[in-house]
Design a protein around this motif. Structure first.
Motif, mmCIF file in Angstrom:
data_model
loop_
_atom_site.group_PDB
_atom_site.id
_atom_site.type_symbol
_atom_site.label_atom_id
_atom_site.label_comp_id
_atom_site.label_asym_id
_atom_site.label_seq_id
_atom_site.Cartn_x
_atom_site.Cartn_y
_atom_site.Cartn_z
ATOM 1 N N ILE A 48 0.856 -1.186 0.000
ATOM 2 C CA ILE A 48 0.000 0.000 0.000
ATOM 3 C C ILE A 48 0.894 1.238 0.000
ATOM 4 N N LYS A 49 0.665 2.130 -0.958
ATOM 5 C CA LYS A 49 1.440 3.357 -1.046
ATOM 6 C C LYS A 49 0.506 4.554 -1.053
ATOM 7 N N VAL A 50 0.857 5.536 -0.242
ATOM 8 C CA VAL A 50 0.042 6.742 -0.102
ATOM 9 C C VAL A 50 0.980 7.938 -0.045
ATOM 10 N N LYS A 51 0.672 8.982 -0.777
ATOM 11 C CA LYS A 51 1.466 10.214 -0.759
ATOM 12 C C LYS A 51 0.819 11.200 0.204
ATOM 13 N N ILE A 52 1.609 11.784 1.114
ATOM 14 C CA ILE A 52 1.082 12.781 2.037
ATOM 15 C C ILE A 52 1.885 14.070 1.886
ATOM 16 N N SER A 53 1.226 15.203 2.097
ATOM 17 C CA SER A 53 1.898 16.498 1.968
ATOM 18 C C SER A 53 1.152 17.531 2.796
ATOM 19 N N ASP A 54 1.824 18.646 3.045
ATOM 20 C CA ASP A 54 1.197 19.743 3.785
ATOM 21 C C ASP A 54 1.619 21.065 3.172
ATOM 22 N N ASN A 55 0.751 22.064 3.266
ATOM 23 C CA ASN A 55 0.983 23.318 2.576
ATOM 24 C C ASN A 55 1.953 24.243 3.278
ATOM 25 N N LEU A 56 2.079 24.172 4.628
ATOM 26 C CA LEU A 56 2.855 25.195 5.313
ATOM 27 C C LEU A 56 3.592 24.696 6.556
ATOM 28 N N SER A 57 2.853 24.298 7.579
ATOM 29 C CA SER A 57 3.509 24.009 8.855
ATOM 30 C C SER A 57 4.221 22.669 8.882
ATOM 31 N N GLY A 58 3.920 21.785 7.932
ATOM 32 C CA GLY A 58 4.645 20.528 7.829
ATOM 33 C C GLY A 58 3.979 19.380 8.559
ATOM 34 N N ILE A 59 4.216 18.154 8.078
ATOM 35 C CA ILE A 59 3.660 16.960 8.698
ATOM 36 C C ILE A 59 4.250 16.787 10.088
ATOM 37 N N ASN A 60 3.368 16.577 11.049
ATOM 38 C CA ASN A 60 3.812 16.376 12.426
ATOM 39 C C ASN A 60 3.657 14.913 12.844
#
Length: 558
Positions: free
Chosen positions: A487-499
Motif C-alpha cells: 500500500i502506497k500513499v502520498k502525504i503532503s502539507d501546505n505550510l507548517s509541515g507533517i507532524n
C-alpha cells in the motif's frame, strides 16, 4: 582539456601527516565491491561538516553491508530524514564506533528487534541505545543492506568512524587507504582577496576581487588589511565527483600564515563551518569561498591555525609572494602561487549601523512589536545588529528583518512577535515563519498572551501567519494493492509541515514507513497479522504542526 596555469606536484602515496606515526586498527570492508567515494569526510555542507565518507553502491540498493570489526550494536536509528535507517556498532578493542547510514533494511536479527519496538510503540521512527551484551556482532557479519533512505540524494552507504569516548567524528579514509586508490590532486576553481572593511582596500575598492582559474597568475593590488580566500575541491581516481580539501596551507613570502586540517571534529561545533567561508557568498550566491579569517571566538581552533587572525597587512609597496598548498589524504598536492602587489590608496571609512552586540555575552533587543534574546555565544564575533519592519498584507504581522541573514550563528535564539489583531479562536493555528523571497519555512513556535515566541536558528525575515489547511492524502495506484500487497500513499502539507501520521488496517496499527524525501507512506501486508483473501478497511490520519488533521478511509482486498 582546459589548461590552468598553476604548479602541480605529482602524487605522493604516503600516509597523511595526521596518521603517519599512528598505527591504526585494521577495519574490514563494509561492502564486498570495489570502493569508490561519492563524498569525503569534512566536506562543507549546509550547517554542518560531512561526518563520514559516502561509499558508492554501483547505483544500486540492496548490497550486503558488513560490520567492520567485532563489537556490539550500540544504537539503532530509524527516521524519515537524516540517516534514515542507521546502525551504530561500538568496537571496545579499538575504542571506535562505526555508523552505517541510509540502509534499505536491517539484518534479520536486528530487524526483528526493531519491528518489535515499532509495533510496541506504534510508530515508525525510533532512536534506541543498546547495552554491550544485547546485540553482539562479529567482524564481517552482515548488519543490513545498502539503500537510499532518509535524506540521501541517491543510493550509497554513509559510513562514520567515531571516537567512542568523545563522540567526535574521525576521518574514515585513513582506515581504507589500502582499498581505495587516489592519484589525483585537488583542483582550484577561483582565488579571491577580501579587504577588511574600514582597514583595507583591494583594487582600490572596499569590495573583494575574484580571479577565475585563467586569471590566477594575475596579481592583486591591495593596501592595508586583506583576507585571502580560495574556492577549491579535491578529486579522486576513477570518479568524476568533487570532494572537500583535507589540508590547506597559505604561505606569504615563504612563511606559513594559515593552515587547516579537517581530520576530526565535534558535533557540538559542526555549525561553525560557516566561519571558514565567506558566508554572504554561500547564503546569497551558493558559492563556497574558503577564507583565512578567524572569528573572535575561534570555535575551530583545533582545526585551524592562523597568524594575526588570518588577516594579512599589506603595508609596503612591494610584491608579497603568496602560495596556497592543497593536499589530500594520499599526499597529492596542488600548489597555487599568486602575488599581492602593495599599492598605496585611500581606504574607505565604514559607518557603523544599528547596535554593537558582544559575542561573549547575552544580548537582548526590542522595538515595537518584537523582542529578540540571544544567548551568550550565539555569534562568533561582535556584530552590528538592527531590526526593521515592513508592512505586510500577506501576514498577520509586519515582516521583521532580524539582522543580516548571512551572519552565521552557533545555535537557536528566542524571538517573540506581537500579534496586533489576535482574533482567531484556535490559537494553535498561529505559527511563525521565516521568509526568503518565495520560500517560506516554519519556525518552531508557540502562542502565549497575544504573542508568538519562536526559536529560529538563523537570522533573516520573520512574520506570523496561520495555517488552517489540513494535509493532503493521495492513495497511489490502489488497484495494485490487492496484487502486490503493498500500500502506497502520498502525504503532503501546505505550510507548517507533517507532524504525525498513523495507519490502521481493520482497526489495528499498521507500520507505514515514511520516506521524507518523497512524502510517500508505504506498507507491505503481513500474513501473520492480517488474513489473506479478505476485504480490509484502511484508515490513515495525518496531522500537521498546527493540529490540522486529514483522514482517509478506503477498502481493498488482499
Amino acid at each position: 582539456m582546459k589548461q590552468y596555469r598553476y604548479i602541480f606536484t605529482a602524487a605522493i602515496l604516503t600516509a597523511s601527516s595526521a596518521f603517519c606515526n599512528e598505527k591504526l586498527p585494521e577495519l574490514a570492508k563494509p561492502l564486498n565491491i570495489p570502493l569508490f567515494l561519492s563524498g569525503n569526510f569534512g566536506e562543507l555542507r549546509n550547517n554542518h561538516f560531512h561526518s563520514g565518507i559516502d561509499l558508492k553502491t554501483q547505483g544500486r540498493t540492496g548490497l550486503p553491508v558488513f560490520s567492520m570489526d567485532d563489537g556490539y550494536v550500540s544504537r539503532i536509528v530509524v527516521s524519515p530524514w537524516g540517516f534514515g535507517r542507521a546502525v551504530y556498532v561500538t568496537h571496545p578493542t579499538s575504542g571506535l564506533t562505526t555508523v552505517y547510514g541510509h540502509l534499505e533494511s536491517f539484518s534479520p536479527k536486528i530487524d526483528k528487534i526493531v519491528r518489535k519496538m515499532q509495533y510496541e510503540r506504534e510508530q515508525f521512527s525510533i532512536d534506541t541505545e543498546f547495552k554491550p551484551d544485547e546485540l553482539p556482532v562479529k567482524r564481517g557479519e552482515q548488519i543490513g543492506k545498502s539503500g537510499n533512505a532518509g535524506s540521501s540524494g541517491g543510493p550509497h552507504l554513509h559510513l562514520d568512524v567515531r571516537d567512542t569516548d568523545t563522540g567526535e567524528a574521525l576521518d574514515p579514509l585513513p582506515y581504507f587507504r589500502r582499498h581505495i586508490t587516489d592519484n589525483v590532486a585537488p583542483e582550484v576553481r577561483a582565488l579571491a582577496l577580501y579587504p577588511v572593511k574600514g582597514a583595507g582596500a583591494v583594487e582600490g575598492t572596499d569590495r573583494p576581487s575574484v580571479h577565475a582559474p585563467a586569471e590566477i597568475t594575475k596579481p592583486y593590488y591591495a593596501w592595508g588589511q586583506v583576507i585571502p580566500a580560495i574556492k577549491a575541491y579535491d578529486r579522486m581516481s576513477g570518479t568524476h565527483n568533487i570532494y572537500g580539501v583535507k589540508y590547506m596551507t597559505l604561505k606569504v613570502d615563504g612563511k606559513e600564515v594559515y593552515n587547516r586540517t579537517i581530520d576530526r571534529f565535534s558535533f557540538d561545533n559542526t555549525r561553525a563551518i560557516h566561519t571558514l567561508v565567506d558566508n554572504d557568498a554561500v547564503v546569497n550566491h551558493g558559492s563556497w569561498m574558503m577564507w583565512t579569517l578567524i572569528p573572535q571566538s575561534a570555535p575551530l581552533s583545533g582545526m585551524v591555525n592562523a597568524s594575526d587572525g588570518g588577516v594579512i597587512d599589506i603595508d609596503e609597496e612591494r610584491d608579497y609572494k603568496c602560495e596556497w598548498i592543497l593536499t589530500d589524504e594520499y599526499g597529492n598536492t596542488r600548489r597555487v602561487p599568486f602575488v599581492i602587489q602593495g599599492r598605496k590608496c585611500d581606504i574607505a571609512e565604514v559607518s557603523p549601523y544599528g547596535d554593537r552586540l558582544d559575542y561573549k555575552g547575552r544580548n537582548t533587543y526590542s522595538i515595537d512589536g518584537i523582542k529578540v534574546d540571544f544567548p551568550a555565544g550565539t555569534f562568533y564575533s561582535d556584530i552590528d545588529f538592527s531590526v526593521s519592519k515592513n508592512p505586510s498584507t500577506e501576514y498577520m504581522t509586519p515582516i521583521y528583518r532580524v539582522g543580516d541573514r548571512a551572519v552565521p550563528i552557533s545555535g537557536s535564539y528566542k524571538l517573540t512577535i506581537d500579534i496586533p489583531d489576535d482574533t482567531i479562536e484556535d490559537k494553535s493555528k498561529y505559527l511563525m515563519v521565516r521568509t526568503n523571497g518565495k520560500r517560506v519555512s516554519r519556525v518552531d513556535s508557540r502562542y502565549e498572551d497575544g504573542c508568538i515566541t519562536g526559536t529560529p536558528s538563523a537570522l533573516g525575515n520573520f512574520a506570523v501567519t496561520t495555517d488552517t489547511k489540513a494535509p493532503k492524502i493521495l492513495p497511489e495506484t490502489p488497484a495494485r494493492w490487492s496484487k502486490t500487497g503493498v500500500i502506497k500513499v502520498k502525504i503532503s502539507d501546505n505550510l507548517s509541515g507533517i507532524n504525525t501520521y498513523r495507519g490502521e488496517i481493520d482497526g489495528k496499527f499498521a507500520l507505514f514507513e515514511l520516506d521524507g524525501k518523497t512524502g510517500r507512506l508505504s506498507f507491505k501486508m503481513d500474513a501473520s497479522r492480517w488474513t489473506r483473501g479478505t476485504k480490509h478497511d484502511l484508515v490513515i490520519t495525518v496531522s500537521d504542526a498546527c493540529g490540522n488533521t486529514a483522514r482517509h478511509e478506503s477498502k481493498f482486498t488482499w
